[in-house]
Design a protein around this motif. Structure first.
Motif, short mmCIF file in Angstrom:
data_model
loop_
_atom_site.label_atom_id
_atom_site.label_comp_id
_atom_site.label_asym_id
_atom_site.label_seq_id
_atom_site.Cartn_x
_atom_site.Cartn_y
_atom_site.Cartn_z
N HIS A 300 -0.41 -1.99 6.61
CA HIS A 300 -0.60 -2.52 5.28
C HIS A 300 -1.54 -1.62 4.48
O HIS A 300 -2.58 -1.21 4.98
N LYS A 306 -6.11 2.09 4.57
CA LYS A 306 -4.90 1.60 5.22
C LYS A 306 -5.30 0.77 6.43
O LYS A 306 -6.26 1.10 7.12
N PRO A 345 1.62 -9.62 4.49
CA PRO A 345 2.07 -9.02 5.76
C PRO A 345 1.96 -10.00 6.93
O PRO A 345 2.77 -9.92 7.87
#
Length: 359
Positions: A300, A306, A345
DNA sequence: AACTCGGGGGA
DNA sequence: TCCCCAGAGTT
């Protein structure tokens, strides 16, 4: 140089023909709906916002309904849009409107700026669109249009540049049709004066555009300075009982995914097992702690780093067992997921878990 | 002034 | 992939 009123007049004439007149927050264009749309549209594109907007106003149709709603309900309606501080601020602002403004949005710049989540641009958008009051906006579209029109060099988010752009926006403000003028600028930036391949030959104000005259449209506005994003890793615990319920944990009130429901998270796999021993000593006999199913990592991206999440899946846990002893931990059935605010996510992982391939 | 906050979509 | 998008709050 084209006169100030001439610029607005040309933009409005373009808007009457080519602008967007059927956006859901335009019918009816109430202060509440304008406000909600402006908050949702911060950093989020129109196409993405529309279904969220319709679902939100359907569930919470005015300021008082929003103020009275539980935070989990508001976050559930926001789930998937991102920047969840917007939802928490919106909720808090609605409650303040009930306390201070009789359940209405104030028609006053300073009173609007005092509400959480409303800055100068959003306040200007609300005042101009809901009431036709003469206040400018400066969103990403307007920054791009003005940076080109006046050939302003420098990243528009830079304070010095942003100050220049606000000053230009002030000078261009017309005397009439303020609501349409605000919408016209956004439509113009979103559909004609676009970041890539703007339609300069069809532009109603191209003879007044410095970037066009100088052949610099493609290089303005100056892009954000690039820098490499750091990468972080963590392990997720996906605990599932025999009935398919999963254990969710409410995240802390600040930081990433604040106040959302997510899976318990640990720095690595060993600490994930530690977490399990700590919170569920009774499970030690019921499951093999050291051999969870390893699921495909979740990648994600955030603005500043990140994140790589490695889910560990224990299934078939005894349904009678109760993990945790506070309201931050909760066993949730599949059909309850829609009622909670869950990071996109994580929601994807829960609805479609994927087993990691052998490596 | 720099940093913190998500997620989707287009090129 | 990379970059952008109807920004605001915190430090």
């Amino acid at each position: 140089m084209i006169a100030r009123t001439d610029y607005a007049a040309r933009l409005l004439a373009w808007f009457d023909v080519h602008g967007r007149h059927d956006l859901p927050w335009q019918h009816p264009r109430t202060p509440y709906r304008v406000w909600l749309s402006e908050i949702m549209l911060q950093q989020t594109q129109v196409r993405v916002v529309i279904p969220y907007f319709e679902r939100f106003v359907d569930a919470l149709s005015d300021v008082r309904a929003l103020a009275d709603a539980p935070q989990d309900t508001v976050l559930a309606l926001w789930s998937g849009l991102g920047y969840y501080a917007r939802a928490r601020n919106l909720h808090a602002a609605a409650q303040r409107c009930v306390e201070l403004h009789d359940g209405d949005l104030p028609r006053d710049l300073d009173a609007l700026l005092a509400l959480p989540g409303i800055g100068r641009s959003t306040a200007g958008a609300i005042l101009s669109q809901a009431w036709g009051d003469p206040f400018p906006i400066l969103d990403g579209n307007v920054k791009r249009v003005l940076a080109r029109r006046h050939a302003v060099d420098g990243w528009p988010a830079q304070p010095k540049i942003e100050k220049q752009l606000w000053a230009i926006a002030e000078t261009l403000l017309p005397d009439t049709r303020l609501a349409d003028y605000t919408q016209a600028q956004m439509d113009f930036g979103a559909t004609l004066c676009t970041r890539h391949n703007p339609a300069c030959l069809l532009c109603p104000v191209n003879e007044d555009c410095a970037a066009f005259a100088q052949g610099r449209v493609d290089e303005l506005p100056t892009p954000r300075p690039t820098k490499a994003l750091p990468e972080r890793e963590a392990s997720l615990l996906l605990l599932e009982d025999a009935k398919g319920r999963v254990l969710l944990e409410k995240r802390p009130p600040t930081g990433i995914w604040a106040a959302l429901w997510s899976l318990p998270q640990a720095e690595d796999d060993a600490r994930a097992v530690d977490w399990l021993r700590m919170h569920a000593p009774g499970l030690i006999d019921a499951v093999d702690l050291d051999t969870p199913q390893r699921l495909l990592p979740v990648q994600h991206g955030f603005t500043h780093f990140k994140l790589r999440l490695r889910p560990l899946h224990w299934s078939g846990l005894p349904a009678r067992h109760r993990v945790g002893d506070n309201d931050r931990l909760r066993w949730v059935a599949r059909d309850e997921l829609a009622t909670l605010g869950i990071p996109a996510p994580i929601r994807t992982l829960l609805l479609a878990p994927r087993i990691a391939l052998e490596d």
